[in-house]
Design a protein around this motif. Sequence first.
Motif, PDB file in Angstrom:
ATOM      1  N   SER A 174       0.439   1.000  -5.120  1.00 45.48           N
ATOM      2  CA  SER A 174       1.246   1.520  -4.014  1.00 45.48           C
ATOM      3  C   SER A 174       1.528   0.433  -2.991  1.00 45.48           C
ATOM      4  O   SER A 174       0.665  -0.417  -2.718  1.00 45.48           O
ATOM      5  N   GLN A 176       4.023  -0.162   0.903  1.00 44.16           N
ATOM      6  CA  GLN A 176       4.542   0.617   2.029  1.00 44.16           C
ATOM      7  C   GLN A 176       5.869   1.319   1.711  1.00 44.16           C
ATOM      8  O   GLN A 176       6.192   2.348   2.302  1.00 44.16           O
ATOM      9  N   ASP A 179       5.171   4.688  -2.520  1.00 43.82           N
ATOM     10  CA  ASP A 179       3.899   5.380  -2.322  1.00 43.82           C
ATOM     11  C   ASP A 179       3.544   6.204  -3.551  1.00 43.82           C
ATOM     12  O   ASP A 179       4.177   7.215  -3.833  1.00 43.82           O
ATOM     13  N   ASP A 181       0.057   6.942  -4.109  1.00 39.69           N
ATOM     14  CA  ASP A 181      -1.333   7.368  -3.952  1.00 39.69           C
ATOM     15  C   ASP A 181      -1.425   8.898  -3.902  1.00 39.69           C
ATOM     16  O   ASP A 181      -0.417   9.608  -3.985  1.00 39.69           O
ATOM     17  N   ASN A 186       0.601   7.548   3.536  1.00 41.90           N
ATOM     18  CA  ASN A 186       0.766   6.373   2.684  1.00 41.90           C
ATOM     19  C   ASN A 186      -0.303   5.355   3.045  1.00 41.90           C
ATOM     20  O   ASN A 186      -0.229   4.703   4.088  1.00 41.90           O
ATOM     21  N   CYS A 187      -1.310   5.221   2.184  1.00 48.76           N
ATOM     22  CA  CYS A 187      -2.424   4.304   2.456  1.00 48.76           C
ATOM     23  C   CYS A 187      -1.949   2.860   2.630  1.00 48.76           C
ATOM     24  O   CYS A 187      -2.482   2.111   3.449  1.00 48.76           O
ATOM     25  N   THR A 189       0.709   1.639   3.919  1.00 47.64           N
ATOM     26  CA  THR A 189       1.331   1.332   5.203  1.00 47.64           C
ATOM     27  C   THR A 189       0.309   0.763   6.174  1.00 47.64           C
ATOM     28  O   THR A 189       0.610  -0.154   6.948  1.00 47.64           O
TER      29      THR A 189
END
Length: 227
Positions: A174, A176, A179, A181, A186-187, A189
């Motif tokens: 993933s 930014q 996504d 995940d 969104n991890c 980001t």
Amino acid sequence: MEQGNYFCIHLLLLLIVVGTESAKIPRDCTEVISQNRRAVTGLYAIQPTGSPLLVVNCIMKGKSGWTVIQSNSRASKIIWTVGWIIYKYGFGDVLTDHWLGNEYIYLMTKQKAYKLRIEFIDKRRHTFYAEYDTFQIDSESGRYTIRLGPFRGNVADRMTEARAGHIIDKQKFSTQDCDYDNARGNCATSHGGWWYDNCGLSRLNDKYPYWYGITVQTVKMMILPKY
């Protein structure tokens, strides 16, 4: 963008290697040391099958040549929260902190069976490692999904352990702007491109590289053929 094209920094090295070496260009750092038993840790030109020429950092350990695919530190000036294309082709400075590039990691792990070693130094200068007996990522059409084998190391396993929300193995990569995940947000980001479940217990492309249980100061990810 400077981060997206770090090989240009070492273009002269590539030209020298190509112009002076008559031997077959090695496909990874193990082939570097097999061609030259006196090879020491440092920068070398390699060409994985199907890949353009790359300059990589080789860590020589005895008769083994580990190919570094990532390096990160708390002192890093790299911005890790970048997009899919930048992670695809790599960024940073191969001499220091960098990401080799998902496409090149895919091509390398497609040509042979590899294992992964992650080496850490914590804030007290203690060293730790995690090894996975198998390491491979899928092609871009498979979203560079990571596939890991059995674990060993002197830290806890934070990539294949079967805790809901924390499993890295078999996750899509993933970024930014892409996504994949399993979190509500969104991890990538906040924490940089990585193989996330629900943000997880390991995030090594974070501005502050994270592996639950230790305070990571520096980290390197490197791969070696299994046979």
